[in-house]
Design a protein around this motif. Structure first.
Motif, PDB file in Angstrom:
ATOM      1  N   GLY A  90       5.655  -3.774  36.957  1.00  0.00           N
ATOM      2  CA  GLY A  90       5.365  -2.360  37.189  1.00  0.00           C
ATOM      3  C   GLY A  90       4.235  -1.850  36.312  1.00  0.00           C
ATOM      4  O   GLY A  90       4.141  -0.648  36.062  1.00  0.00           O
ATOM      5  N   MET A  91       3.371  -2.741  35.858  1.00  0.00           N
ATOM      6  CA  MET A  91       2.278  -2.374  34.965  1.00  0.00           C
ATOM      7  C   MET A  91       0.932  -2.647  35.640  1.00  0.00           C
ATOM      8  O   MET A  91       0.050  -3.296  35.096  1.00  0.00           O
ATOM      9  CB  MET A  91       2.407  -3.154  33.647  1.00  0.00           C
ATOM     10  N   ALA A  92       0.774  -2.102  36.853  1.00  0.00           N
ATOM     11  CA  ALA A  92      -0.451  -2.328  37.624  1.00  0.00           C
ATOM     12  C   ALA A  92      -1.685  -1.815  36.883  1.00  0.00           C
ATOM     13  O   ALA A  92      -2.765  -2.389  37.006  1.00  0.00           O
ATOM     14  CB  ALA A  92      -0.343  -1.669  38.993  1.00  0.00           C
ATOM     15  N   VAL A  93      -1.519  -0.759  36.104  1.00  0.00           N
ATOM     16  CA  VAL A  93      -2.656  -0.218  35.347  1.00  0.00           C
ATOM     17  C   VAL A  93      -3.203  -1.288  34.394  1.00  0.00           C
ATOM     18  O   VAL A  93      -4.414  -1.413  34.224  1.00  0.00           O
ATOM     19  CB  VAL A  93      -2.237   1.053  34.572  1.00  0.00           C
ATOM     20  N   ILE A  94      -2.315  -2.050  33.800  1.00  0.00           N
ATOM     21  CA  ILE A  94      -2.738  -3.124  32.891  1.00  0.00           C
ATOM     22  C   ILE A  94      -3.419  -4.232  33.695  1.00  0.00           C
ATOM     23  O   ILE A  94      -4.472  -4.739  33.302  1.00  0.00           O
ATOM     24  CB  ILE A  94      -1.534  -3.673  32.097  1.00  0.00           C
TER      25      ILE A  94
END
Length: 195
Positions: free
Chosen positions: A29-33
């Motif tokens: 759930g860390m697509a921004v990363i």
């Protein structure tokens, strides 16, 4: 696998490695990363020119992983370590970190430091297995330089997920060599090292 200094022509490959190594963050759930752009070529080249960029190359000599380091308050600070997923789980991340440990001891530095995500399996738990320990807010080893890195990371949006500074002591080398000059950059999350 051979660890060596990064070559100028390989810098775009390092960007590709970082992009690929960021993909596993999507599953957490860390697509921004995962979508975070790798360091620009001029920044990578500054690390290379300063003697602070190493690659792990496969049998054909192609980079499959890399590590960048700075010096922060008497310690070698791991700015970035990325292993291509196709080369994961082979000890390559560990080998790069051990290479840095040997270099840093030779420079007369006392420790390795890094900042990382606490709840990502290939981040804080992985580094703990390599001998790093978390630094509490009250720990005197959480130096002004490390606090500045934490603040820069928070400004970059990394504090959205729990993070920690970690430290690993180094054995002193017999005759320290000159330390390459430190590099400064806007922090980017470290990518998946291989356990």
């Amino acid at each position: 696998m051979r660890i060596r200094a990064a070559a100028p022509a390989e810098l775009p490959l390092l960007q590709d490695i970082e992009r690929a190594a960021g993909e596993p963050f999507r599953s957490l759930g860390m697509a921004v990363i995962a979508d975070d752009e790798p360091l620009p070529l001029d920044v990578l080249d500054a690390y290379r020119l300063a003697g602070r960029a190493w690659v792990a190359a496969d049998e054909a000599g192609h980079p499959v992983a890399y590590l960048l380091a700075d010096t922060v308050d008497g310690a070698a600070h791991i700015e970035q370590v990325s292993v291509h997923p196709d080369a994961a789980h082979r000890g390559i991340g560990r080998a790069l970190i051990e290479h840095l440990a040997a270099e840093a001891a030779g420079w007369g530095l006392t420790a390795l430091t890094l900042t990382t995500f606490t709840e990502v399996p290939w981040n804080a738990p992985y580094y703990a297995r390599l001998g790093f320990r978390p630094l509490a807010e009250s720990d005197p080893e959480l130096t002004a330089g490390l606090r500045a890195i934490q603040q820069a990371e928070a400004a970059h949006g990394l504090a959205t997920w729990p993070r920690v500074c970690m430290r690993r002591e180094l054995a002193a080398a017999p005759a320290p060599r000159a330390v390459p000059p430190p590099q400064q950059r806007t922090p980017s999350p470290e990518r998946a090292p291989s356990p």
